[in-house]
Design an enzyme around this catalytic site. Structure first.
Site, PDB file in Angstrom:
ATOM      1  CD  GLU A 282     -38.580  32.272  34.592  1.00 14.52           C
ATOM      2  OE1 GLU A 282     -38.248  31.649  35.620  1.00 14.52           O
ATOM      3  OE2 GLU A 282     -37.754  32.672  33.745  1.00 14.52           O
TER       4      GLU A 282
ATOM      5  CB  THR B  38     -64.453  46.550  12.684  1.00 15.83           C
ATOM      6  OG1 THR B  38     -63.870  46.848  13.934  1.00 15.83           O
ATOM      7  CG2 THR B  38     -65.037  45.145  12.699  1.00 15.83           C
TER       8      THR B  38
ATOM      9  CB  CYS C 110     -31.315  31.496  34.544  1.00 14.79           C
ATOM     10  SG  CYS C 110     -30.458  30.408  33.369  1.00 14.79           S
TER      11      CYS C 110
ATOM     12  CG  HIS D  28     -35.684  29.893  33.052  1.00 12.77           C
ATOM     13  ND1 HIS D  28     -35.518  31.254  32.973  1.00 12.77           N
ATOM     14  CD2 HIS D  28     -34.581  29.351  32.489  1.00 12.77           C
ATOM     15  CE1 HIS D  28     -34.369  31.530  32.388  1.00 12.77           C
ATOM     16  NE2 HIS D  28     -33.776  30.385  32.081  1.00 12.77           N
TER      17      HIS D  28
HETATM   18  N1  GLN Z   1     -26.298  33.321  30.064  1.00 15.51           N
HETATM   19  C1  GLN Z   1     -26.392  32.292  31.054  1.00 15.51           C
HETATM   20  C2  GLN Z   1     -26.140  30.896  30.500  1.00 15.51           C
HETATM   21  O1  GLN Z   1     -26.249  30.678  29.314  1.00 15.51           O
HETATM   22  C3  GLN Z   1     -27.742  32.351  31.742  1.00 15.51           C
HETATM   23  C4  GLN Z   1     -28.892  32.094  30.828  1.00 15.51           C
HETATM   24  C5  GLN Z   1     -30.235  32.531  31.370  1.00 15.51           C
HETATM   25  O2  GLN Z   1     -30.289  33.344  32.290  1.00 15.51           O
HETATM   26  N2  GLN Z   1     -31.309  32.030  30.792  1.00 15.51           N
HETATM   27  O3  GLN Z   1     -25.845  29.991  31.234  1.00 15.51           O
END
Ligand code: GLN
Length: 532
Positions: free
Chosen positions: A511, A193, A383, A509
């Site tokens: 998430e 540190t 996805c 997505h």
């Molecule tokens: N590779 C796929 C696409 O481009 C899925 C992308 C992903 O899972 N983010 O559509």
């Protein structure tokens, strides 16, 4: 507040001490006192953004509503603060140089020699203060990526030094260091540190507060020693001890009064009460689960948890919401095939198939989905996971033996997943996918409508390929329904199976939008279905 205050978080000794979590935890405490806070990450690499980086290099690429491909720390910022970030919250050296060079070509600096000081440092300061414009935020917390002493981070430290000089009490530096426990000596050691603070001092920056990562409690006399050697007051030496969950860090540093020291140093009142009720409630549920379930996450980056950071955190949020501890087995998609899927997956109560790019592991994902579909195991495809579910259904239910995605087989006989129209003309790889938030219209009387309980949703995307609508009728006829559609261009964003207890694939997505205060409904329902 009269003027925006700027807090900088630097790191010393080693990487991976959790600057992002400390920045997010401090932000959470200030927010819980009623302040308006945002967090920014400055990344000292030359890529324009992490969108072109392999997850092995840099973990997950996090996508914001405005379609920025950013560092995964922004995910922590959103999960902690429950407020959206944007492109302005993540700046890389590449982006800084790109805009300085563009200005040079435009002639903005005519006659001048363009240099790191002042041109690059001015651009860095501009990007920091952009977030403070119009007093939108009371606090802008800026995390400087990398470790003090790295060549790459020098211009950032210099920019912070200048801002400190110019803004004085409106700026503050929090330095995160490591106080290692040396087992042979049986002692915590402060030397690393001291050295890292010296390195900062050589660069003209005196930290105001030291946050010390440690395995063991740091007692008062050690704090005083660090204070003396590092020129900070002992109450500004904050212990950050290892803990069971990142979500406990705000509670721990609150006990250490980090936010109070920050406010005092900035001459601000400290009497506000923290409003952490929801947060503490979440922590209690997390710590006292009533049930335990095991699910599988099938992907190709299983050696590196950071590659699926937001998915794993979303599962934690959803588990707590359902008073349930969810054990996630990360399963390598390359290890799966039609013959071994049932043996390898039989102990799982649910299966998530992860996003991804390219051919590696795709056939294993498809094998896992076939198992989940045929054995009525709850399935959630994200996805590429959704795209694989479409391919699997085409091959095994519609009997389109050679069904594939044109990402992997450009001349597939049955391209059930194919490149989006507007992607066909794209030549450059960086920042050109379909990125950011798009609307999706949910069909009535579907599983999806039961879960979201609203007609129009906004979710974030990152892909180039899509469900091929030429095959839609065939899928519907056999029970795979498009339950979410983009209202503008008719792209299928969600598919679900009719005759299956829980089988949903999403092109977006979810998430990226799950937070502690607002767990994502899809993850919550997936876990709820499994535990009940
Ligand atoms: N590779 C796929 C696409 O481009 C899925 C992308 C992903 O899972 N983010 O559509």
């Amino acid at each position: 507040m009269q003027s925006t205050k700027y807090i900088f978080v630097t790191g010393g000794v080693v990487s991976s001490l959790g600057k992002g979590i400390i920045a997010a935890s401090l932000a959470k405490l200030l927010q819980s006192r009623g302040f308006n806070v945002t967090i920014q990450k400055l990344d000292p690499y030359i890529n324009i953004d992490p969108g072109t980086l392999n997850p092995y290099e840099h973990g997950e690429c996090y996508v914001t509503d405005d379609g920025a491909e950013t560092d995964l720390d922004l995910g922590h910022y959103e999960r902690f603060l429950n407020t959206p970030t944007s492109q302005a919250n993540n700046v890389t050296t590449g982006r800084i140089y790109q805009s300085v060079i563009e200005k040079e070509r435009r002639g903005d600096y005519l006659g001048e020699t363009v240099q790191i000081i002042p041109h690059i440092t001015d651009e860095i300061k501009y990007r920091i203060m952009l977030l403070g414009q119009d007093n939108r935020f009371d606090f802008v917390i800026t995390e400087i990526g990398g470790t003090v002493g790295d060549i790459e981070s020098l211009p950032y430290i210099e920019a912070v030094r200048q801002m400190r000089f110019e803004k004085d009490k409106d700026c503050l530096v929090v330095h995160l260091t490591l106080v290692p426990f040396i087992a042979a000596a049986g002692e915590l050691k402060t030397k690393p540190t001291q050295h890292s603070v010296k390195t900062l001092l050589e660069q003209g920056l005196q930290p105001d507060i030291l946050v010390c990562r440690t395995e063991k409690p740091i007692n008062e006399s050690l704090k005083e020693k660090i204070a003396l050697f590092c020129n900070v007051r002992s109450e500004a030496v904050i212990e950050s001890i290892d803990t069971d969950s990142i979500y406990n860090v705000p509670i721990l540093i609150k006990k250490e009064r980090l936010d109070e020291v920050v406010l005092q140093k900035m001459n601000l009142p400290t009497q506000q009460k923290h409003d952490l009720g929801k947060w503490e409630n979440f922590l209690t549920r997390l710590r006292q689960p009533k049930k335990n379930v095991k699910i599988g996450l099938i992907g190709k980056y299983v050696e590196l948890q950071d590659a699926y950071k937001s998915i794993l955190e979303s599962i934690i949020h959803a588990g707590a919401k359902n008073n349930c501890k969810v054990d996630v087995e990360l399963i390598h998609s390359e290890s799966l095939n039609y013959e071994n899927a049932s043996e390898n997956l039989k102990s799982l109560k649910g299966i998530i198939v992860a996003p991804g790019f390219g051919e590696r592991g795709v056939e294993g994902k498809i094998a896992a989905i076939k198992y989940a579909r045929e054995h009525h195991v709850p399935f959630f495809g994200i996805c590429l996971g959704m795209q694989c579910a479409v391919i699997e259904f085409a091959r095994h239910v519609l009997n389109l033996k050679n069904a594939h995605t044109t990402e992997i087989l450009p001349n597939a006989e049955h391209p059930v997943i194919s490149i989006m129209e507007d992607q066909k003309k794209v030549a450059c790889k960086g920042g050109t996918m379909r990125l950011g938030a798009y609307s999706c219209k949910i069909k009535n009387k579907t599983k999806l409508s039961n879960i979201y309980r609203t007609e129009i949703i906004q979710e974030r995307h990152r892909h180039r390929y899509e469900f091929n609508n030429e095959y839609l009728e065939k899928f519907e006829a056999k029970g795979m329904l498009p339950s979410g559609i983009n209202p503008v261009n008719n792209l299928v964003e969600v598919i679900e199976l009719k005759n299956h207890p829980w089988f949903i694939g999403v092109q977006f997505h979810p998430e990226y939008k799950s937070t502690v205060d607002n767990p994502h409904p899809l993850f919550v329902d997936f876990i709820k279905h499994i535990v009940n």
